[in-house]
Write a protein that holds these residues in place. Sequence first.
Motif, PDB file in Angstrom:
ATOM      1  N   MET A   1      12.147   9.615   6.575  1.00  0.00           N
ATOM      2  CA  MET A   1      12.133   8.226   6.126  1.00  0.00           C
ATOM      3  C   MET A   1      10.883   7.515   6.642  1.00  0.00           C
ATOM      4  N   LEU A   2      10.500   7.814   7.864  1.00  0.00           N
ATOM      5  CA  LEU A   2       9.269   7.249   8.408  1.00  0.00           C
ATOM      6  C   LEU A   2       8.056   7.757   7.621  1.00  0.00           C
ATOM      7  N   ILE A   3       8.044   9.046   7.311  1.00  0.00           N
ATOM      8  CA  ILE A   3       6.972   9.624   6.489  1.00  0.00           C
ATOM      9  C   ILE A   3       6.963   8.966   5.112  1.00  0.00           C
ATOM     10  N   ALA A   4       8.151   8.780   4.531  1.00  0.00           N
ATOM     11  CA  ALA A   4       8.249   8.129   3.218  1.00  0.00           C
ATOM     12  C   ALA A   4       7.701   6.704   3.276  1.00  0.00           C
ATOM     13  N   ALA A   5       7.962   5.980   4.374  1.00  0.00           N
ATOM     14  CA  ALA A   5       7.453   4.603   4.507  1.00  0.00           C
ATOM     15  C   ALA A   5       5.928   4.598   4.557  1.00  0.00           C
ATOM     16  N   VAL A   6       5.342   5.538   5.300  1.00  0.00           N
ATOM     17  CA  VAL A   6       3.876   5.631   5.374  1.00  0.00           C
ATOM     18  C   VAL A   6       3.307   5.985   4.003  1.00  0.00           C
ATOM     19  N   LEU A   7       3.904   6.968   3.330  1.00  0.00           N
ATOM     20  CA  LEU A   7       3.446   7.354   1.990  1.00  0.00           C
ATOM     21  C   LEU A   7       3.645   6.216   0.988  1.00  0.00           C
ATOM     22  N   THR A   8       4.693   5.429   1.182  1.00  0.00           N
ATOM     23  CA  THR A   8       4.955   4.274   0.322  1.00  0.00           C
ATOM     24  C   THR A   8       3.811   3.271   0.421  1.00  0.00           C
ATOM     25  N   LEU A   9       3.418   2.953   1.642  1.00  0.00           N
ATOM     26  CA  LEU A   9       2.301   2.017   1.841  1.00  0.00           C
ATOM     27  C   LEU A   9       1.001   2.599   1.293  1.00  0.00           C
ATOM     28  N   TRP A  10       0.775   3.877   1.553  1.00  0.00           N
ATOM     29  CA  TRP A  10      -0.445   4.551   1.088  1.00  0.00           C
ATOM     30  C   TRP A  10      -0.523   4.500  -0.435  1.00  0.00           C
ATOM     31  N   SER A  11       0.581   4.846  -1.103  1.00  0.00           N
ATOM     32  CA  SER A  11       0.568   4.857  -2.568  1.00  0.00           C
ATOM     33  C   SER A  11       0.417   3.445  -3.132  1.00  0.00           C
ATOM     34  N   MET A  12       1.021   2.452  -2.472  1.00  0.00           N
ATOM     35  CA  MET A  12       0.888   1.084  -2.952  1.00  0.00           C
ATOM     36  C   MET A  12      -0.564   0.625  -2.844  1.00  0.00           C
ATOM     37  N   ILE A  13      -1.204   0.931  -1.730  1.00  0.00           N
ATOM     38  CA  ILE A  13      -2.612   0.577  -1.559  1.00  0.00           C
ATOM     39  C   ILE A  13      -3.460   1.272  -2.620  1.00  0.00           C
ATOM     40  N   TYR A  14      -3.152   2.539  -2.894  1.00  0.00           N
ATOM     41  CA  TYR A  14      -3.895   3.274  -3.923  1.00  0.00           C
ATOM     42  C   TYR A  14      -3.777   2.581  -5.277  1.00  0.00           C
ATOM     43  N   TYR A  15      -2.547   2.271  -5.700  1.00  0.00           N
ATOM     44  CA  TYR A  15      -2.336   1.638  -7.004  1.00  0.00           C
ATOM     45  C   TYR A  15      -3.011   0.263  -7.077  1.00  0.00           C
ATOM     46  N   LEU A  16      -2.925  -0.510  -6.004  1.00  0.00           N
ATOM     47  CA  LEU A  16      -3.552  -1.825  -5.989  1.00  0.00           C
ATOM     48  C   LEU A  16      -5.076  -1.723  -6.043  1.00  0.00           C
ATOM     49  N   ARG A  17      -5.643  -0.701  -5.382  1.00  0.00           N
ATOM     50  CA  ARG A  17      -7.096  -0.497  -5.440  1.00  0.00           C
ATOM     51  C   ARG A  17      -7.534  -0.127  -6.854  1.00  0.00           C
ATOM     52  N   VAL A  18      -6.741   0.707  -7.533  1.00  0.00           N
ATOM     53  CA  VAL A  18      -7.060   1.080  -8.910  1.00  0.00           C
ATOM     54  C   VAL A  18      -7.028  -0.153  -9.811  1.00  0.00           C
ATOM     55  N   ALA A  19      -6.056  -1.002  -9.599  1.00  0.00           N
ATOM     56  CA  ALA A  19      -5.887  -2.190 -10.447  1.00  0.00           C
ATOM     57  C   ALA A  19      -6.756  -3.366 -10.017  1.00  0.00           C
ATOM     58  N   TRP A  20      -7.365  -3.294  -8.830  1.00  0.00           N
ATOM     59  CA  TRP A  20      -8.083  -4.432  -8.279  1.00  0.00           C
ATOM     60  C   TRP A  20      -9.145  -5.021  -9.211  1.00  0.00           C
ATOM     61  N   PRO A  21      -9.977  -4.215  -9.879  1.00  0.00           N
ATOM     62  CA  PRO A  21     -10.969  -4.822 -10.781  1.00  0.00           C
ATOM     63  C   PRO A  21     -10.314  -5.686 -11.871  1.00  0.00           C
ATOM     64  N   LEU A  22      -9.192  -5.257 -12.401  1.00  0.00           N
ATOM     65  CA  LEU A  22      -8.504  -6.063 -13.419  1.00  0.00           C
ATOM     66  C   LEU A  22      -7.848  -7.301 -12.818  1.00  0.00           C
ATOM     67  N   ILE A  23      -7.323  -7.160 -11.608  1.00  0.00           N
ATOM     68  CA  ILE A  23      -6.721  -8.309 -10.914  1.00  0.00           C
ATOM     69  C   ILE A  23      -7.804  -9.345 -10.628  1.00  0.00           C
ATOM     70  N   LYS A  24      -8.944  -8.880 -10.147  1.00  0.00           N
ATOM     71  CA  LYS A  24     -10.050  -9.786  -9.829  1.00  0.00           C
ATOM     72  C   LYS A  24     -10.566 -10.466 -11.083  1.00  0.00           C
ATOM     73  N   HIS A  25     -10.667  -9.704 -12.164  1.00  0.00           N
ATOM     74  CA  HIS A  25     -11.131 -10.261 -13.439  1.00  0.00           C
ATOM     75  C   HIS A  25     -10.128 -11.286 -13.978  1.00  0.00           C
ATOM     76  N   ALA A  26      -8.838 -11.046 -13.796  1.00  0.00           N
ATOM     77  CA  ALA A  26      -7.799 -11.962 -14.290  1.00  0.00           C
ATOM     78  C   ALA A  26      -7.819 -13.285 -13.547  1.00  0.00           C
ATOM     79  N   GLU A  27      -8.270 -13.273 -12.293  1.00  0.00           N
ATOM     80  CA  GLU A  27      -8.316 -14.493 -11.507  1.00  0.00           C
ATOM     81  C   GLU A  27      -9.426 -15.425 -11.988  1.00  0.00           C
ATOM     82  N   ASN A  28     -10.447 -14.876 -12.614  1.00  0.00           N
ATOM     83  CA  ASN A  28     -11.597 -15.681 -13.067  1.00  0.00           C
ATOM     84  C   ASN A  28     -11.335 -16.354 -14.384  1.00  0.00           C
TER      85      ASN A  28
END
Length: 191
Positions: free
Chosen positions: A164-191
Motif C-alpha cells: 500500500m505504501l508502494i502503491a501510494a508512491v506510485l500513485t503520486l508518481w503517476s499523477m505527476i507524470y500525467y499532469l506534466r504531460v497535460a501541463w502545456p494544455l493546462i498552461k495554454h487554457a489559462e491564457n
Amino acid sequence: MPFNLPIFLTWCRIVLIPLFVGIYYLPERWLPMPDKNLFAAFCFALAAITDWFDGYLARALGQTTSFGAFLDPVADKLMVAAALILLVNLGRTEAWIAVVIIGREITISALREWMAQLGRSKSVAVTFIGKLKTAAQMVAILLLLYAGPLLPKISTLFIGELLMLIAAVLTLWSMIYYLRVAWPLIKHAEN
C-alpha cells in the motif's frame, strides 16, 4: 439495448461493493471477523477478476461501447474507494494513503475528461507506471482485507501495508507524470 456481457460484468462488480462492505456490519456472533475478512477478500478478488475479464471480453467479442468505456473506470474507482475507506475504518491502512489514492483518481479522471473534450485523450492514456500502481494497490487491498495467515510466519498485513505504501508512491508518481504531460494544455487554457 441488447444484452452485453462485458457491461453486465461491470454492473456485477458494482453490486459486489455493498456486499463486501456490508459484511463488516454483521454482528460478530453471526459471522466472526476472520470469516468477514475471508468473504470481503473473496468479493474484492472476484471484482478484480471481472475488471480484467470484462475488458478482455469487450475487445474479443467486439462489444466495446462508449457506455462501457464510461462505466468500467467508474466501477473500478468505486470499488477501490470503498475498500480504502473500509480499510481505514478497520485500522488496516492510513487515512493519508486513502486520501492520496482517492484524490489522485478524482484528479486524473477529471483530467482525462477534460483532455477528451480537447480531443487529446491519447495524451493521458494508461501508462506502465499506472498499471504497476494498480497492481500494487489491488494486491495490497486484497491482502489487507484478508488479514489472515497466508503462509506460516508471513503476515499478510505487513505485506499489504508495504504494498500500500508502494502503491501510494506510485500513485503520486503517476499523477505527476500525467499532469506534466497535460501541463502545456493546462498552461495554454489559462491564457
